[in-house]
Design a protein around this motif. Sequence first.
Motif: not given
Length: 213
Positions: A124-133, A153-157, A202-213
């Motif tokens: 399990x992870x506390x923070x995930x950064x997704x910037x792949x395909x 927290x999940x941040x998707x770029x 809407x920063x950079x090229x737009x991100x989603x920021x999600x929290x696991x509830x």
Amino acid sequence: MITDERIVSYIHSLERANSDILTEIEEFAHNNDVPIIRKEMESFLRVLLEVKKPVRILELGTAVGYSAILMSECIGDGAIIDTIENYEKRIIIARDNIARAGKNHVINLIEGDALEVIGKMEEKYDFIFMDAAKAQYINYLPHIVRLMNKGAVLVTDNVLQEGDIIQSRYIVERRDRTIHSRVREFIYEVKNHSQLETSIIPIGDGITMSVRI
């Protein structure tokens, strides 16, 4: 997404200088057309990591190690980053950059297809950064949610696709239609997922920021 170049340039002018190793990697990336995160994304990640103080971080899309090394400079002793990359030429460069940064004890580079790798993960992870395909974001999501601790927290770029995300798929160039459709599907799913609370920022090229509830 900020599109006024004057505002973007102003924001960039306020950023603090990076470490020497990040500056070197950034220059290499720009000279060799390797995509790395934008300056405003760097700042946002730094703030999030200071607030969240994660112990275990997962990154999808190492490229040449830029964002992994940046994140490693913002986390506490004992924190670990697992980062996944499938492109062999970039893996070689990333390993060298991680070693030169003195971060071998912090950053664990996993070679392989991200979808296959996370499908076998159980940690399990506390923070995930997704910037792949980008076309695979929707396929990654079920595995990512499974790997998130409560409160993670999940941040998707790059979800706004330079603004093209609001266009009809028939206006988007044919070669980009699959990515366009799948990213729109991902945004809808991540916004409506029963186990996530998500904001589109809407920063950079737009991100989603999600929290696991």
